[in-house]
Every structure is written in C-alpha cells, then in structure tokens.
Design an enzyme around this catalytic site. Structure first.
Site, PDB file in Angstrom:
ATOM      1  N   HIS A  71       0.828  -1.205   0.000  1.00  0.00           N
ATOM      2  CA  HIS A  71       0.000   0.000   0.000  1.00  0.00           C
ATOM      3  C   HIS A  71       0.863   1.256   0.000  1.00  0.00           C
ATOM      4  CE1 HIS A  71       0.503   0.741   4.397  1.00  0.00           C
ATOM      5  NE2 HIS A  71       0.358  -0.558   4.544  1.00  0.00           N
ATOM      6  N   ASP A  73      -0.180   4.347   1.096  1.00  0.00           N
ATOM      7  CA  ASP A  73      -0.489   5.334   2.125  1.00  0.00           C
ATOM      8  C   ASP A  73       0.231   5.051   3.426  1.00  0.00           C
ATOM      9  OD1 ASP A  73      -2.182   3.034   2.425  1.00  0.00           O
ATOM     10  OD2 ASP A  73      -3.479   4.183   3.775  1.00  0.00           O
ATOM     11  N   ASP A  97       6.183   0.972   7.532  1.00  0.00           N
ATOM     12  CA  ASP A  97       4.825   0.648   7.068  1.00  0.00           C
ATOM     13  C   ASP A  97       4.397   1.602   5.970  1.00  0.00           C
ATOM     14  OD1 ASP A  97       2.384  -0.572   6.923  1.00  0.00           O
ATOM     15  OD2 ASP A  97       1.621   0.224   8.805  1.00  0.00           O
ATOM     16  N   GLU A 127      -5.073   1.935   2.799  1.00  0.00           N
ATOM     17  CA  GLU A 127      -5.031   0.732   3.634  1.00  0.00           C
ATOM     18  C   GLU A 127      -5.179   1.059   5.112  1.00  0.00           C
ATOM     19  OE1 GLU A 127      -3.255  -2.458   6.142  1.00  0.00           O
ATOM     20  OE2 GLU A 127      -2.580  -0.376   5.922  1.00  0.00           O
ATOM     21  N   GLU A 128      -4.740   2.249   5.510  1.00  0.00           N
ATOM     22  CA  GLU A 128      -4.672   2.587   6.930  1.00  0.00           C
ATOM     23  C   GLU A 128      -5.975   3.142   7.490  1.00  0.00           C
ATOM     24  OE1 GLU A 128      -2.312   1.642   8.606  1.00  0.00           O
ATOM     25  OE2 GLU A 128      -0.415   1.721   7.506  1.00  0.00           O
ATOM     26  N   GLU A 156       3.874  -6.403   3.710  1.00  0.00           N
ATOM     27  CA  GLU A 156       3.783  -5.793   5.041  1.00  0.00           C
ATOM     28  C   GLU A 156       5.080  -6.061   5.814  1.00  0.00           C
ATOM     29  OE1 GLU A 156       1.715  -3.964   6.683  1.00  0.00           O
ATOM     30  OE2 GLU A 156      -0.142  -3.979   5.508  1.00  0.00           O
ATOM     31  N   HIS A 330       3.867   2.901  12.559  1.00  0.00           N
ATOM     32  CA  HIS A 330       3.053   4.001  13.088  1.00  0.00           C
ATOM     33  C   HIS A 330       3.729   4.738  14.242  1.00  0.00           C
ATOM     34  CE1 HIS A 330      -0.872   1.831  11.579  1.00  0.00           C
ATOM     35  NE2 HIS A 330       0.079   1.891  10.660  1.00  0.00           N
TER      36      HIS A 330
END
Length: 385
Positions: A71, A73, A97, A127-128, A156, A330
């Site tokens: 992903h 984002d 991530d 995705e988030e 991932e 994150h």
C-alpha cells in the site's frame, strides 16, 4: 511537472524518496501518479489504474501467476519527515509501514523482465483507514481479474520473515441496562455500570485457544477494548456498553467466531459491530512452498489482520513478507535497517527467477506481449551498510 521516480536507485534510497513524498491516507494521488509514470516506462509491463491504485503485470504465458502487493499510504506524519539515514538505519514516516516493501516491489517490477512465473504488482491506496475505502478491496470488487493469481505476497513489515495468513477479527457490543436514579438515593435505581462487572470477569477468566492451521499456530484473543456509560456525576446510570474484540484463527468462519463469542457471553445482549475473515496461509500449495524455500526461514503465523484476507477471499493463498519491524509501524520513531530492505529484494528476486513453475489455474487474461528492460548500474552510495 509531477515527481519522477528513478527505479534504478538502490531500494533503500528509493525508499527514502518514497517516504519523503508524503502520502497519508486519502492523499496518495501524487505518489500514485509517480508510480504509474515510472511503471509505464517499463516495456515489459502492462499498467492499469483504478483511483489511486496502480496495477502492473507481465504477460509471458507462464503456467503460474503470483502477486506482489503493497500500500502507498501511511498514517499521518508526526514530525518524522523528511527521512534521515544514520548508521545503516533509515528513519522516518513510512520506512516500516510500508514504503520499504513498496520500493522493493517497484525495483523488482522494473528489473525482473523475465520471471519464471508471471507477476502482478499492486500498489494501492487507503489501507490505513476504514475498510470501504481500501484500494485493494475496491479492485477486488470491480476488477477481480486484475488480482487473479496462484499465490500472493503482501509486503507488510515482517522483519524479513514469512508470516502466513492472518487471524480474523470481529467486534461486538454488550449492552447492560439498569434504572436511573439520583446518586444520593442510589437504592432507588439499578447501576448498569456495576452490571458490567460480571461481563468483564467472564472475559478475564476466558482462556483463548491456540489453533494450528496448515502447520502454523494462531493465538486467539478475546478482550474488552472499550466501555461507555454514565449520565452525570450525580446520576445512577441506566445504560452501559462494553465493546469486545475477538481475534480468531483462520480455521473459523466469521459466523463460527460470532457463535463462540455469544457462547462465552451467554445470557447477555451481544450485538455484532463489524467483522473481517481470517486467511489460511496455504503453505501446502507447491507455489507457496517454493516461495518459503526461496526466501528461507521458519514461517510463523500472522496474529494480526492484514489484506492477505482479501486475497484469500478470492481463492488466492497469501503470506506477509517485507522489511521492517512491525512493532515500529506508526511509531513516531519509525525506522528500518536498510540491510533488511536489501535482503528482501535479494530473496524475492531469487524467488522470481528460480521458482519452479507448477500447473496453474490459467490466470492469464490476454495481456499482450511485453518487451524487456535492462537494469542500469546501481547508485554509488552504499545503502546496504
């Protein structure tokens, strides 16, 4: 003029460029534009786009097709941009991530013109955030043929280890009721918050199972994750709600998981809030076994939920594999060892160029022949230190 991505850069340096182009969920457009433009310059790929999801595919007529997906984002930037390289560690939003994985995917798309299995590369948005905005889910609904394959790798962060499948997840609300009254005359009422005590005790006493699926051990969990109630500081509350999350092994269906929660909380009003299925790892498939043999290490279960479940719903077994410690995803101090990025690219390149073809399911959809693309000399900067 939009941002230009140089896919000849080493993967760690390309990671830094991707991270420095901010793309929090819902704002992936400029990065998707850059990814699309870079991939359209690669002669051996067919490129399609839906929204801010870009899909590139080889069309070599191989007996198998595999997917590499990541992903675009990130969660919002928190003072951790631009990136910085310090002693072989790249710091910044998205390094874990999951723009390290995206960089690896872009490098492979550009520099593996003749893989032994046809390859579909997917770079998707949102995705988030909430599931209905997820770009991979949107493509699965509207262009499922773009994702048809025999096996998928979701890049991932896994610290360069294979994590097979994923647990499913559901949330329920347990509603407790009482009778409101003035707290000075509490005996005139019935306290709904106090009524939540037995529910919490039942959850605390519950012993979640560990379930073996396709040789991997999935640890389940059943926990209260929220509680709400109360009217005012001088009122006995007549309502309280406990939110419960169940992480369940991919051997269970969503319906079976909900039944289990209702059994544990028998006698209470249990309302389903949301649910997402798990995914079996499919490591018994020859193409999956070839992947594990190529990248090495001992596969382990993915205890969280990831988009591998979307592939599983399409009948495509999938694993998680990418650079970066998932526990740093994150985080304000998000960072990745650049050696992991290099390792992932090296191992995935070996897999794509040495995978023994097996009889596939004819997932080639008339994509047209592609050309070739030669890799240029790497940047002189040593990003593998």
């Amino acid at each position: 003029m939009g941002t230009l991505l140089d896919l000849d850069l080493p993967a760690p340096e390309l990671t830094a460029h991707l991270c420095d182009l901010a793309s929090p969920s819902g704002e992936e457009g400029p990065l998707a534009d850059a990814v699309e433009a870079a991939l359209r310059s690669v002669g051996h790929l067919r490129v399609d786009r839906h929204g801010d999801t870009v899909v590139a595919r080889t069309a070599l007529g191989r007996p198998t097709r595999v997917v590499l997906a990541g992903h675009l984002d990130t969660v919002p930037v928190a003072g951790n941009q631009p990136t910085r390289l310090d002693g072989g560690v790249l710091w910044g939003r998205g390094t874990v991530d999951m723009k390290g994985g995206v960089a690896v995917g872009l490098r492979l798309a550009a520099h593996v013109p003749a893989p032994v299995s046809d390859v579909t590369y997917v770079f998707y948005d949102n995705e988030e955030v909430e599931a209905e905005r997820n770009g991979l889910g949107r493509v699965a609904r509207e262009h499922p043929d773009w994702l048809a394959a025999d096996f998928a790798v979701l890049m991932e962060p896994t610290s360069a280890a294979v994590e097979g499948g994923c647990n499913g997840t559901l949330r329920v609300a347990v509603e407790l009721t009482g009778t409101a009254a003035h707290s000075a005359r509490w005996w005139m009422g019935s306290n709904a918050i106090h009524a939540a005590g037995p529910v919490l005790r039942r959850l605390a006493d519950h012993q979640p199972a560990t379930v073996t699926v396709d040789g991997l051990d999935y640890r389940e969990g059943l926990n209260a994750v929220g509680i709400s109630g109360g009217i005012a500081g001088n009122v006995i509350p007549d309502r309280c709600e406990v939110t419960v999350n169940y992480r369940f092994a991919p051997a269970k269906t969503e319906a079976e998981a909900f039944d289990h929660v209702r059994q544990v909380l028998d006698g209470y009003d249990v309302r389903l809030l949301d649910t997402a299925p798990g995914a079996r790892p499919g490591l018994d498939r020859p193409v999956a076994a070839a992947f594990v043999a190529a990248v090495g290490g001992e596969p382990r279960a993915k205890v969280g939920w990831t988009d591998v479940a979307r592939f599983d719903a399409l009948g495509v077994p999938a694993v998680n594999y990418g650079p970066g410690d998932p526990q740093l995803a994150h985080a304000d101090d998000e960072r990745v060892d650049v050696a992991e990025i290099v390792t992932c690219e090296t191992r995935l390149r070996a897999w794509l160029t040495t995978l023994a073809p097996v009889e596939g399911r004819a997932h080639r959809r008339g994509l047209g022949a592609g050309g070739s693309h030669e890799s240029s000399v790497e940047s002189e900067r040593d990003w593998s230190e």
